[in-house]
Write a protein that holds these residues in place. Structure first.
Motif, mmCIF file in Angstrom:
data_model
loop_
_atom_site.group_PDB
_atom_site.id
_atom_site.type_symbol
_atom_site.label_atom_id
_atom_site.label_comp_id
_atom_site.label_asym_id
_atom_site.label_seq_id
_atom_site.Cartn_x
_atom_site.Cartn_y
_atom_site.Cartn_z
ATOM 1 N N THR A 69 0.856 -1.187 0.000
ATOM 2 C CA THR A 69 0.000 0.000 0.000
ATOM 3 C C THR A 69 0.886 1.228 0.000
ATOM 4 O O THR A 69 2.021 1.199 0.479
ATOM 5 C CB THR A 69 -0.927 0.026 1.231
ATOM 6 O OG1 THR A 69 -0.137 -0.049 2.428
ATOM 7 C CG2 THR A 69 -1.905 -1.129 1.187
ATOM 8 N N LYS A 90 -3.271 -0.980 -2.848
ATOM 9 C CA LYS A 90 -4.088 0.217 -2.670
ATOM 10 C C LYS A 90 -3.221 1.452 -2.665
ATOM 11 O O LYS A 90 -2.106 1.448 -2.146
ATOM 12 C CB LYS A 90 -4.877 0.130 -1.352
ATOM 13 C CG LYS A 90 -5.915 1.232 -1.175
ATOM 14 C CD LYS A 90 -6.815 0.954 0.026
ATOM 15 C CE LYS A 90 -7.929 1.973 0.130
ATOM 16 N NZ LYS A 90 -8.849 1.672 1.262
ATOM 17 N N TYR A 92 -3.446 5.671 -1.719
ATOM 18 C CA TYR A 92 -4.143 6.812 -1.135
ATOM 19 C C TYR A 92 -3.596 8.057 -1.827
ATOM 20 O O TYR A 92 -2.440 8.426 -1.619
ATOM 21 C CB TYR A 92 -3.904 6.874 0.374
ATOM 22 C CG TYR A 92 -4.293 5.611 1.101
ATOM 23 C CD1 TYR A 92 -5.554 5.476 1.674
ATOM 24 C CD2 TYR A 92 -3.398 4.540 1.204
ATOM 25 C CE1 TYR A 92 -5.917 4.303 2.334
ATOM 26 C CE2 TYR A 92 -3.752 3.371 1.859
ATOM 27 C CZ TYR A 92 -5.009 3.263 2.418
ATOM 28 O OH TYR A 92 -5.366 2.100 3.075
ATOM 29 N N HIS A 128 -4.600 9.419 8.238
ATOM 30 C CA HIS A 128 -4.575 8.058 7.713
ATOM 31 C C HIS A 128 -5.244 7.115 8.698
ATOM 32 O O HIS A 128 -4.713 6.842 9.785
ATOM 33 C CB HIS A 128 -3.135 7.619 7.452
ATOM 34 C CG HIS A 128 -3.027 6.320 6.733
ATOM 35 N ND1 HIS A 128 -3.458 6.155 5.426
ATOM 36 C CD2 HIS A 128 -2.571 5.111 7.134
ATOM 37 C CE1 HIS A 128 -3.264 4.912 5.054
ATOM 38 N NE2 HIS A 128 -2.733 4.251 6.072
ATOM 39 N N ASP A 130 -6.182 3.858 8.075
ATOM 40 C CA ASP A 130 -5.919 2.437 7.872
ATOM 41 C C ASP A 130 -4.567 2.050 8.471
ATOM 42 O O ASP A 130 -3.883 2.868 9.074
ATOM 43 C CB ASP A 130 -5.957 2.109 6.377
ATOM 44 C CG ASP A 130 -7.353 2.285 5.797
ATOM 45 O OD1 ASP A 130 -8.327 2.182 6.568
ATOM 46 O OD2 ASP A 130 -7.463 2.529 4.584
ATOM 47 N N ARG A 131 -4.189 0.799 8.267
ATOM 48 C CA ARG A 131 -2.910 0.337 8.805
ATOM 49 C C ARG A 131 -1.757 1.088 8.142
ATOM 50 O O ARG A 131 -1.910 1.613 7.027
ATOM 51 C CB ARG A 131 -2.752 -1.170 8.590
ATOM 52 C CG ARG A 131 -2.553 -1.592 7.129
ATOM 53 C CD ARG A 131 -2.265 -3.081 7.037
ATOM 54 N NE ARG A 131 -2.031 -3.509 5.660
ATOM 55 C CZ ARG A 131 -0.846 -3.421 5.049
ATOM 56 N NH1 ARG A 131 0.193 -2.893 5.669
ATOM 57 N NH2 ARG A 131 -0.718 -3.837 3.794
#
Length: 246
Positions: A69, A90, A92, A128, A130-131
């Motif tokens: 990611t 993914k 961002y 952020h 998410d992980r």
């Protein structure tokens, strides 16, 4: 660098919390909040760079794979984010310009790419949820922040990366030796590549924006918890850093 938990939370959730916070949504230099400027961005930059080829080289350097990611700060028209999304799990994509994000989102749809999450935010305001990610990339966007806020932004990015995660920065970062001569030569080079438009763009950059000496950037990175794995300053003015979170 060890930062206490209270400071960490302040860094991560700064938006509307600090009255004196730098306004990163205020356009500096070219007004990329303007659709007219956004529409000519890729064509004007094509006079001196191949953004798609650059994107592939960055992804190769980072060795991005299908499970990775990535955050793209200053994602602009989406060229890099789309290329990255084709390789990783993914992306961002973060930008302070709604006009840039709108164009990038349209392009992603046209390219059949669905694993990009777009965020209207910047280095200081993106949260952020998410992980931690495997890599963060920023290209020709970091110069929008004054040096103090670059330091804050680097600490925030450090927290968003997993241990050993990579940070890639490419921007106008200057060697202190012969800086004025190098800048003058760069302006002339831009004029030769793109006429008055690129000459004025380069002159405006050094007059109004926040380029940084490499020795300042070296210190900011070290104090923000990064190890510099490689560093190149081309023509004395274009810096490329590959870093890892300690």
């Amino acid at each position: 660098m060890v930062v206490n938990q209270v400071c960490k939370q302040i860094l991560l959730k700064m938006r509307n919390h600090i009255s004196w916070q730098y306004d990163e949504f205020k356009q500096v230099g070219r007004d990329y909040g303007s659709k007219a400027e956004v529409d000519v961005y890729d064509s004007s930059h094509a006079d001196f760079r191949d953004i798609e080829a650059e994107s592939d080289r960055v992804l190769d350097v980072l060795k991005i794979g299908s499970t990775d990611t990535l955050i793209d700060f200053g994602s602009g028209t989406g060229v890099f984010a789309i290329q990255a999304a084709r390789r990783c799990s993914k992306v961002y994509a973060v930008d302070v310009s709604q006009a840039m994000l709108a164009l990038a989102s349209t392009r992603a749809g046209q390219a059949g790419v669905s694993n990009i999450e777009f965020h209207h935010a910047g280095f200081l305001t993106y949260e952020h949820g998410d992980r931690p990610v495997d890599a963060i990339v920023t290209t020709f966007a970091f110069h929008h922040l004054p040096d103090f806020w670059k330091g804050i932004a680097l600490q925030r990015m450090n927290y968003m990366l997993q241990p050993g995660g990579q940070l890639y920065i490419h921007d106008v970062i200057m060697d202190a030796n012969d800086a004025l001569a190098n800048i003058s030569a760069f302006v002339q080079k831009q004029a030769a590549a793109g006429g008055d438009f690129l000459r004025e763009d380069a002159e405006g950059h050094f007059r109004e924006e926040y380029s940084t000496y490499d020795w300042v950037m070296d210190g900011l990175l070290a104090r923000s918890g990064f190890t510099v794995r490689s560093k190149h300053i081309d023509d004395g003015v274009l810096g490329t850093y590959l870093c890892a979170k300690n």
